[in-house]
Design an enzyme around this catalytic site. Structure first.
Site, mmCIF file in Angstrom:
data_model
loop_
_atom_site.group_PDB
_atom_site.id
_atom_site.type_symbol
_atom_site.label_atom_id
_atom_site.label_comp_id
_atom_site.label_asym_id
_atom_site.label_seq_id
_atom_site.Cartn_x
_atom_site.Cartn_y
_atom_site.Cartn_z
ATOM 1 N N ARG A 169 0.824 -1.226 0.000
ATOM 2 C CA ARG A 169 0.000 0.000 0.000
ATOM 3 C C ARG A 169 0.855 1.271 0.000
ATOM 4 N NH1 ARG A 169 -2.252 -3.111 -1.155
ATOM 5 N NH2 ARG A 169 -4.105 -4.020 -0.247
ATOM 6 N N SER A 247 -10.787 1.202 3.278
ATOM 7 C CA SER A 247 -10.073 1.125 4.566
ATOM 8 C C SER A 247 -9.498 2.501 4.895
ATOM 9 C CB SER A 247 -8.926 0.129 4.473
ATOM 10 O OG SER A 247 -9.439 -1.133 4.156
ATOM 11 N N GLU A 344 -4.913 5.819 5.391
ATOM 12 C CA GLU A 344 -4.621 5.436 4.001
ATOM 13 C C GLU A 344 -5.025 6.550 3.017
ATOM 14 O OE1 GLU A 344 -5.640 1.257 2.743
ATOM 15 O OE2 GLU A 344 -6.643 2.329 1.117
HETATM 16 C C1 LIG Z 1 -15.515 1.332 -1.025
HETATM 17 C C2 LIG Z 1 -14.040 1.452 -1.272
HETATM 18 C C3 LIG Z 1 -13.249 0.322 -1.320
HETATM 19 C C4 LIG Z 1 -11.858 0.425 -1.549
HETATM 20 N N1 LIG Z 1 -11.118 -0.719 -1.583
HETATM 21 C C5 LIG Z 1 -9.766 -0.641 -1.807
HETATM 22 C C6 LIG Z 1 -8.974 -1.828 -1.856
HETATM 23 O O1 LIG Z 1 -9.469 -2.942 -1.712
HETATM 24 N N2 LIG Z 1 -7.644 -1.690 -2.076
HETATM 25 C C7 LIG Z 1 -7.066 -0.469 -2.256
HETATM 26 O O2 LIG Z 1 -5.835 -0.431 -2.448
HETATM 27 N N3 LIG Z 1 -7.793 0.658 -2.232
HETATM 28 C C8 LIG Z 1 -9.123 0.612 -2.003
HETATM 29 N N4 LIG Z 1 -9.863 1.756 -1.956
HETATM 30 C C9 LIG Z 1 -9.209 3.054 -2.119
HETATM 31 C C10 LIG Z 1 -9.271 3.621 -3.552
HETATM 32 O O3 LIG Z 1 -10.259 3.036 -4.295
HETATM 33 C C11 LIG Z 1 -7.943 3.457 -4.299
HETATM 34 O O4 LIG Z 1 -6.902 4.067 -3.576
HETATM 35 C C12 LIG Z 1 -8.006 4.096 -5.704
HETATM 36 O O5 LIG Z 1 -6.843 3.773 -6.428
HETATM 37 C C13 LIG Z 1 -8.152 5.600 -5.680
HETATM 38 O O6 LIG Z 1 -8.371 6.032 -7.005
HETATM 39 P P1 LIG Z 1 -9.053 7.422 -7.305
HETATM 40 O O7 LIG Z 1 -8.967 7.656 -8.742
HETATM 41 O O8 LIG Z 1 -10.411 7.461 -6.711
HETATM 42 O O9 LIG Z 1 -8.081 8.388 -6.511
HETATM 43 P P2 LIG Z 1 -8.302 9.878 -5.953
HETATM 44 O O10 LIG Z 1 -8.989 9.775 -4.637
HETATM 45 O O11 LIG Z 1 -8.944 10.725 -6.982
HETATM 46 O O12 LIG Z 1 -6.806 10.290 -5.760
HETATM 47 C C14 LIG Z 1 -6.010 9.597 -4.825
HETATM 48 C C15 LIG Z 1 -4.586 10.154 -4.862
HETATM 49 O O13 LIG Z 1 -3.982 9.829 -6.097
HETATM 50 C C16 LIG Z 1 -3.535 10.996 -6.753
HETATM 51 N N5 LIG Z 1 -3.742 10.812 -8.187
HETATM 52 C C17 LIG Z 1 -4.892 10.535 -8.819
HETATM 53 N N6 LIG Z 1 -4.683 10.399 -10.128
HETATM 54 C C18 LIG Z 1 -3.360 10.603 -10.340
HETATM 55 C C19 LIG Z 1 -2.521 10.616 -11.492
HETATM 56 N N7 LIG Z 1 -3.002 10.383 -12.722
HETATM 57 N N8 LIG Z 1 -1.187 10.868 -11.321
HETATM 58 C C20 LIG Z 1 -0.666 11.099 -10.099
HETATM 59 N N9 LIG Z 1 -1.415 11.099 -8.979
HETATM 60 C C21 LIG Z 1 -2.750 10.851 -9.093
HETATM 61 C C22 LIG Z 1 -4.392 12.118 -6.186
HETATM 62 O O14 LIG Z 1 -3.756 13.367 -6.306
HETATM 63 C C23 LIG Z 1 -4.525 11.684 -4.749
HETATM 64 O O15 LIG Z 1 -3.361 12.035 -4.039
HETATM 65 C C24 LIG Z 1 -11.257 1.691 -1.731
HETATM 66 C C25 LIG Z 1 -12.081 2.844 -1.691
HETATM 67 C C26 LIG Z 1 -13.454 2.724 -1.467
HETATM 68 C C27 LIG Z 1 -14.302 3.955 -1.436
#
Ligand SMILES: Cc1cc2nc3c(=O)[nH]c(=O)nc-3n(C[C@H](O)[C@H](O)[C@H](O)COP(=O)(O)OP(=O)(O)OC[C@H]3O[C@@H](n4cnc5c(N)ncnc54)[C@H](O)[C@@H]3O)c2cc1C
Length: 350
Positions: A169, A247, A344
């Site tokens: 992670r 999480s 996280e």
């Molecule tokens: C119900 C639920 C379940 C989840 N389960 C898991 C799981 O099982 N495992 C897990 O690892 N995570 C899990 N997550 C967390 C999340 O889904 C992941 O971390 C996901 O990758 C976030 O993607 P996002 O596009 O929504 O990120 P955002 O929330 O939009 O951004 C997250 C971070 O990434 C950065 N970022 C976004 N895009 C880019 C880019 N192109 N270049 C550089 N930086 C960037 C942003 O600036 C920010 O710092 C879960 C979340 C929820 C709500």
């Protein structure tokens, strides 16, 4: 290149994040291709503006007061097969593409390696940030390279996976490496419709198969979606326990020696480096006396009813309420177990 879509209409970040908190930013710039994305971010680096990259909003908690912030929305989409042989396929996916749509596409096309990460919300471009993973798979196992605009050097280059220093992670992007990912390349395997060997007892037990079995890809996807839904870990309108960031704390990794201080019944996982053990943060929270469903008096933030590790917005919570609950949990766990739980999600503007 086209022009960026700039919204100065009052769109609250609560509508763009799965935790559904966050105030109205100064403006939101939507970038539908990499050229625009890199130019927009480079211009903002050259200015004094506070800004934040946002994609699916599933791992971000914004503060309530963000009137001075600009949000850059990563919205470039697309999947392209760049090469293949009899055993594997190389696929480049644009950063703003939905991660779960990509997994569904891979399963449909009989490409293995990401099936156990079904149902994780958010974008492809954010997956390297925390080396997204679940049910025995993580993206670092399949990422080959990514296009990256580096703030420190100003260089736009295709970087190999090692550049991002992936671990559990975690990646260099959480430790001082600042930049934008435009697309990510993955190597997926052709295993005749079967998955890679399953490294999750939860999946194999569910279908009464031995640990390490290769199962039909669509079966793995269905099982994972079922397991995740039962824990509120698939974002669904009808499930209030999914109004979260998944999480909220990472499972703490401690030395093997330290792990011996905990009761035997505590869930724990071995790590590739045998000197370390991963403890269950959910167990630490519950056994510090904080049950599922718990909320501080009068607060609209609560622990999920289905999962001790997920903090949820029960409707109209402020970001402050989410953070207060997180602090309360950290203090209780530190006092009971001497463990500092690390959040996280990205906490922005606090
Ligand atoms: C119900 C639920 C379940 C989840 N389960 C898991 C799981 O099982 N495992 C897990 O690892 N995570 C899990 N997550 C967390 C999340 O889904 C992941 O971390 C996901 O990758 C976030 O993607 P996002 O596009 O929504 O990120 P955002 O929330 O939009 O951004 C997250 C971070 O990434 C950065 N970022 C976004 N895009 C880019 C880019 N192109 N270049 C550089 N930086 C960037 C942003 O600036 C920010 O710092 C879960 C979340 C929820 C709500």
């Amino acid at each position: 290149m086209g022009s960026a879509l700039i919204s100065s209409a009052p769109v609250a970040l609560s509508s763009l994040t799965t935790m559904q908190v966050g105030g109205v930013p100064k403006n939101i710039i939507t970038c539908q291709n990499t050229e625009l994305l890199y130019k927009t971010v480079a211009d903002l680096w050259d200015s004094d503006e506070s800004f934040q990259l946002l994609a699916g909003g599933s791992n971000t908690v914004f503060a309530d007061d963000l009137g001075d912030w600009t949000i850059v929305l990563v919205a470039n989409r697309g999947i392209e097969v760049v090469s293949e042989d009899n055993e594997s396929v190389l696929v480049q996916v644009q950063a703003g593409h939905s991660w779960d749509e990509f997994v569904a596409w891979a399963v449909e096309n009989d490409y293995a390696g990401i099936e156990a990460m079904s149902g994780i919300p958010g974008s492809v471009g954010a997956t390297p940030v925390q080396n997204v993973g679940g049910y025995g798979q993580e993206v670092s196992q399949v990422i080959t390279q990514a296009e990256f605009l580096d703030q420190a050097t100003g260089e736009l280059a295709v970087k190999p996976a090692e550049f991002f220093e992936f671990s559990y992670r975690d990646s260099a992007l959480k430790h001082g490496l600042v930049g934008v990912i435009g697309w990510v390349e993955f190597r997926l395997q052709k295993l005749g419709g079967l998955s890679v060997p399953m490294a999750s007892g939860q999946i194999t037990n569910h279908v009464n198969a031995p640990y390490g079995s290769q199962l039909p890809l669509d079966q793995v996807r269905q099982v994972v979606l079922e397991l995740r839904s039962s824990k509120g870990m698939v974002v669904k309108k009808e499930d209030p326990d999914s109004v979260s960031c998944g999480s909220f704390f990472t499972n703490p990794v401690v030395s093997h020696e330290k792990s011996l201080e905990f009761p035997e019944e505590m869930q724990r996982w071995s790590m590739p480096d045998e000197d370390f053990v991963k403890l269950s943060a959910g167990w630490l929270i519950e056994s510090a006396g904080i049950p599922k469903g718990y909320s501080l008096p009068g607060s609209k933030a609560a622990i999920s009813n289905k999962h001790a590790l997920a903090l949820t917005n029960r409707g109209g919570a402020t970001s402050q309420e989410i953070i207060e609950l997180a602090r309360f949990i950290q203090e209780r766990v530190a006092a009971r177990w001497g463990i500092n739980l690390i959040p996280e999600p990205n906490l922005i503007g606090f």
